[in-house]
Design an enzyme around this catalytic site. Sequence first.
Site, mmCIF file in Angstrom:
data_model
loop_
_atom_site.group_PDB
_atom_site.id
_atom_site.type_symbol
_atom_site.label_atom_id
_atom_site.label_comp_id
_atom_site.label_asym_id
_atom_site.label_seq_id
_atom_site.Cartn_x
_atom_site.Cartn_y
_atom_site.Cartn_z
ATOM 1 C CB SER A 63 -3.561 -9.522 14.636
ATOM 2 O OG SER A 63 -3.535 -8.846 13.400
ATOM 3 C CG LEU A 65 -2.234 0.032 16.144
ATOM 4 C CD1 LEU A 65 -1.541 0.377 17.470
ATOM 5 C CD2 LEU A 65 -1.849 1.059 15.083
ATOM 6 C CB SER A 195 2.053 4.149 7.207
ATOM 7 O OG SER A 195 3.436 3.944 7.015
ATOM 8 C CE1 TYR A 208 0.856 -0.411 4.597
ATOM 9 C CE2 TYR A 208 2.960 0.740 4.691
ATOM 10 C CZ TYR A 208 1.817 0.257 5.317
ATOM 11 O OH TYR A 208 1.636 0.474 6.666
ATOM 12 C CE LYS A 212 -1.456 2.140 5.676
ATOM 13 N NZ LYS A 212 -2.589 1.981 6.601
ATOM 14 C CB THR A 243 2.067 -5.725 14.203
ATOM 15 O OG1 THR A 243 2.394 -5.200 12.910
ATOM 16 C CG2 THR A 243 1.806 -4.571 15.158
HETATM 17 N N1 LIG Z 1 3.254 -2.591 11.863
HETATM 18 C C1 LIG Z 1 3.796 -1.486 11.374
HETATM 19 O O1 LIG Z 1 5.042 -1.361 11.270
HETATM 20 C C2 LIG Z 1 2.911 -0.364 10.975
HETATM 21 C C3 LIG Z 1 1.550 -0.516 10.774
HETATM 22 N N2 LIG Z 1 0.788 0.530 10.352
HETATM 23 C C4 LIG Z 1 -0.633 0.365 10.090
HETATM 24 O O2 LIG Z 1 -1.290 -0.143 11.224
HETATM 25 C C5 LIG Z 1 -2.465 -0.828 10.822
HETATM 26 C C6 LIG Z 1 -2.580 -2.151 11.565
HETATM 27 O O3 LIG Z 1 -1.557 -3.014 11.102
HETATM 28 P P1 LIG Z 1 -0.762 -4.013 12.079
HETATM 29 O O4 LIG Z 1 -1.488 -4.201 13.315
HETATM 30 O O5 LIG Z 1 0.623 -3.549 12.112
HETATM 31 O O6 LIG Z 1 -0.771 -5.349 11.182
HETATM 32 P P2 LIG Z 1 -1.488 -6.749 11.397
HETATM 33 O O7 LIG Z 1 -1.201 -7.534 10.162
HETATM 34 O O8 LIG Z 1 -1.130 -7.338 12.699
HETATM 35 O O9 LIG Z 1 -3.030 -6.387 11.451
HETATM 36 C C7 LIG Z 1 -3.737 -6.049 10.319
HETATM 37 C C8 LIG Z 1 -5.225 -6.141 10.610
HETATM 38 O O10 LIG Z 1 -5.943 -5.751 9.429
HETATM 39 C C9 LIG Z 1 -6.906 -6.732 9.138
HETATM 40 N N3 LIG Z 1 -7.156 -6.883 7.718
HETATM 41 C C10 LIG Z 1 -6.263 -7.095 6.739
HETATM 42 N N4 LIG Z 1 -6.875 -7.219 5.570
HETATM 43 C C11 LIG Z 1 -8.203 -7.098 5.815
HETATM 44 C C12 LIG Z 1 -9.356 -7.136 4.989
HETATM 45 N N5 LIG Z 1 -9.300 -7.364 3.689
HETATM 46 N N6 LIG Z 1 -10.570 -6.977 5.570
HETATM 47 C C13 LIG Z 1 -10.661 -6.766 6.898
HETATM 48 N N7 LIG Z 1 -9.610 -6.709 7.734
HETATM 49 C C14 LIG Z 1 -8.395 -6.886 7.180
HETATM 50 C C15 LIG Z 1 -6.314 -8.025 9.690
HETATM 51 O O11 LIG Z 1 -7.349 -8.928 9.918
HETATM 52 P P3 LIG Z 1 -7.226 -10.494 9.608
HETATM 53 O O12 LIG Z 1 -6.920 -11.123 10.905
HETATM 54 O O13 LIG Z 1 -8.560 -10.853 9.090
HETATM 55 O O14 LIG Z 1 -6.133 -10.678 8.582
HETATM 56 C C16 LIG Z 1 -5.667 -7.536 10.970
HETATM 57 O O15 LIG Z 1 -6.594 -7.474 11.996
HETATM 58 C C17 LIG Z 1 -2.382 -0.956 9.304
HETATM 59 O O16 LIG Z 1 -3.222 -0.010 8.697
HETATM 60 C C18 LIG Z 1 -0.938 -0.653 9.004
HETATM 61 O O17 LIG Z 1 -0.756 -0.138 7.720
HETATM 62 C C19 LIG Z 1 1.331 1.774 10.153
HETATM 63 C C20 LIG Z 1 2.662 1.984 10.341
HETATM 64 C C21 LIG Z 1 3.562 0.935 10.765
HETATM 65 C C1 LIG Z 2 18.045 16.081 7.871
HETATM 66 C C2 LIG Z 2 18.468 14.660 7.853
HETATM 67 C C3 LIG Z 2 17.380 13.769 7.376
HETATM 68 C C4 LIG Z 2 17.862 12.408 7.163
HETATM 69 C C5 LIG Z 2 16.815 11.587 6.486
HETATM 70 C C6 LIG Z 2 17.373 10.329 5.997
HETATM 71 C C7 LIG Z 2 16.359 9.505 5.278
HETATM 72 C C8 LIG Z 2 16.110 8.268 6.009
HETATM 73 C C9 LIG Z 2 14.995 7.505 5.413
HETATM 74 C C10 LIG Z 2 14.160 6.954 6.485
HETATM 75 C C11 LIG Z 2 13.072 6.141 5.909
HETATM 76 C C12 LIG Z 2 12.139 5.777 6.994
HETATM 77 C C13 LIG Z 2 11.082 4.853 6.484
HETATM 78 C C14 LIG Z 2 10.099 4.590 7.565
HETATM 79 C C15 LIG Z 2 9.047 3.696 7.060
HETATM 80 C C16 LIG Z 2 8.042 3.393 8.111
HETATM 81 O O1 LIG Z 2 8.171 3.730 9.250
HETATM 82 O O2 LIG Z 2 6.984 2.711 7.663
HETATM 83 C C17 LIG Z 2 5.992 2.322 8.589
HETATM 84 C C18 LIG Z 2 5.222 1.225 7.948
HETATM 85 O O3 LIG Z 2 4.096 1.407 7.538
HETATM 86 C C19 LIG Z 2 5.920 -0.069 7.837
HETATM 87 O O4 LIG Z 2 5.400 -0.863 6.815
HETATM 88 P P1 LIG Z 2 6.360 -1.922 6.075
HETATM 89 O O5 LIG Z 2 5.417 -2.865 5.394
HETATM 90 O O6 LIG Z 2 7.193 -1.173 5.102
HETATM 91 O O7 LIG Z 2 7.169 -2.621 7.124
#
Ligand SMILES: NC(=O)C1=CN([C@@H]2O[C@H](COP(=O)(O)OP(=O)(O)OC[C@H]3O[C@@H](n4cnc5c(N)ncnc54)[C@H](OP(=O)(O)O)[C@@H]3O)[C@@H](O)[C@H]2O)C=CC1
Ligand SMILES: CCCCCCCCCCCCCCCC(=O)OCC(=O)COP(=O)(O)O
EC number: 1.1.-.-
Length: 326
Positions: A63, A65, A195, A208, A212, A243
């Site tokens: 799923s 990314l 992340s 989390y 990371k 996602t």
């Molecule tokens: N979405 C966001 O905002 C962000 C995402 N990321 C990172 O991107 C990556 C992908 O996440 P994203 O696509 O968003 O989320 P999804 O939940 O859509 O996808 C996560 C994927 O990881 C797999 N997974 C989870 N747990 C396990 C496990 N125990 N063993 C094997 N596979 C597993 C899931 O498989 P299954 O179908 O089996 O559950 C799925 O395919 C992650 O590392 C996430 O931290 C980083 C920044 C932002």
């Molecule tokens: C010089 C001026 C600077 C101003 C900075 C202000 C501070 C603002 C804080 C911003 C926080 C951003 C957080 C972003 C988090 C993010 O992008 O996470 C990505 C993920 O992995 C999302 O996972 P989640 O499970 O938390 O949805």
Amino acid sequence: PVSPSYLLKNLPKARAMDFITSTAILPLLFGCLGVFGLFRLLQWVRGKAYLRNAVVVITGATSGLGKECAKVFYAAGAKLVLCGRNSGALEELIRELTASHATKVQTYKPYLVTFDLTDPGAIVAAAAEILQCFGYVDILVNNAGISYRGTIMDTTVDVDKRVMETNYFGPVALTKALLPSMIKRRQGHIVAISSIQGKISIPFRSAYAASKHATQAFFDCLRAEMEQYEIEVTVISPGYIHTNLSVNAITADGSRYGVMDTTTAQGRSPVEVAHDVLAAVGKKKKDVILADLLPSLAIYLRTLAPGLFFSLMASRARKERKSKNS
Ligand SMILES: NC(=O)C1=CN([C@@H]2O[C@H](COP(=O)(O)OP(=O)(O)OC[C@H]3O[C@@H](n4cnc5c(N)ncnc54)[C@H](OP(=O)(O)O)[C@@H]3O)[C@@H](O)[C@H]2O)C=CC1
Ligand SMILES: CCCCCCCCCCCCCCCC(=O)OCC(=O)COP(=O)(O)O
């Protein structure tokens, strides 16, 4: 002698244009643009060649990314090994990929491997299966991951461990299982999808953000240690992506959060992010941030003015607590 900047400032506009065209400035400007363009073109061609026929392992391909990465790497001509826990979802993706013919390069039917990243034995077995099937791996994309929501005080250590096992120990174990064959060939590329939260920690994401940050640290060390074998390491830190990450996140007691957060829903399209991942890998980038201005600035703020950053995070925690209680 009169400097070009003096002349430009003091001559009328028309004379200035005469000056530019009659001197070496214009050819120099075009020359620089040409060299830059040629460099980018060469980089693009090399990136394409790098990915074509490459054996690429992608975790979490069921799923989000990971699924979109599978699509762009497939279209680039990679020999894919798609990993996940849900074999039905992987089979469906393979059907979808092989049914589309919208690519000019030769494509290969992906291979499927199912295992859980929290199971160390299954990881070793999966790596052995991949190596037996292909003989080698060119690129490993450690993408699978789960997120978490909760306060530190309410969260059981079992939950902390589960997030660390999925996001950190799993990818570390898979990387270690595949590295010896890469070292033997003196060729390979390890990618870690981290992340923004691998660079900064925000409240109610302790497990989390910790997983990371650990990912960033481990793969930074790996990059330095693998340089001698010409093995590349790319750490990619995206901001919010649209996602199911928040829906699949676990909470303080280990139950599923089940909510599509607004931040996630308003995040970048996973298709776009997958293209950026492909480009970063093709260019063998070492550390990439794929986020908007604010999160990127927050990383600098954490380094340059930590006190201010911590106050902002404390105020964010206060606000979030207040909105939950009301
Ligand atoms: N979405 C966001 O905002 C962000 C995402 N990321 C990172 O991107 C990556 C992908 O996440 P994203 O696509 O968003 O989320 P999804 O939940 O859509 O996808 C996560 C994927 O990881 C797999 N997974 C989870 N747990 C396990 C496990 N125990 N063993 C094997 N596979 C597993 C899931 O498989 P299954 O179908 O089996 O559950 C799925 O395919 C992650 O590392 C996430 O931290 C980083 C920044 C932002
Ligand atoms: C010089 C001026 C600077 C101003 C900075 C202000 C501070 C603002 C804080 C911003 C926080 C951003 C957080 C972003 C988090 C993010 O992008 O996470 C990505 C993920 O992995 C999302 O996972 P989640 O499970 O938390 O949805």
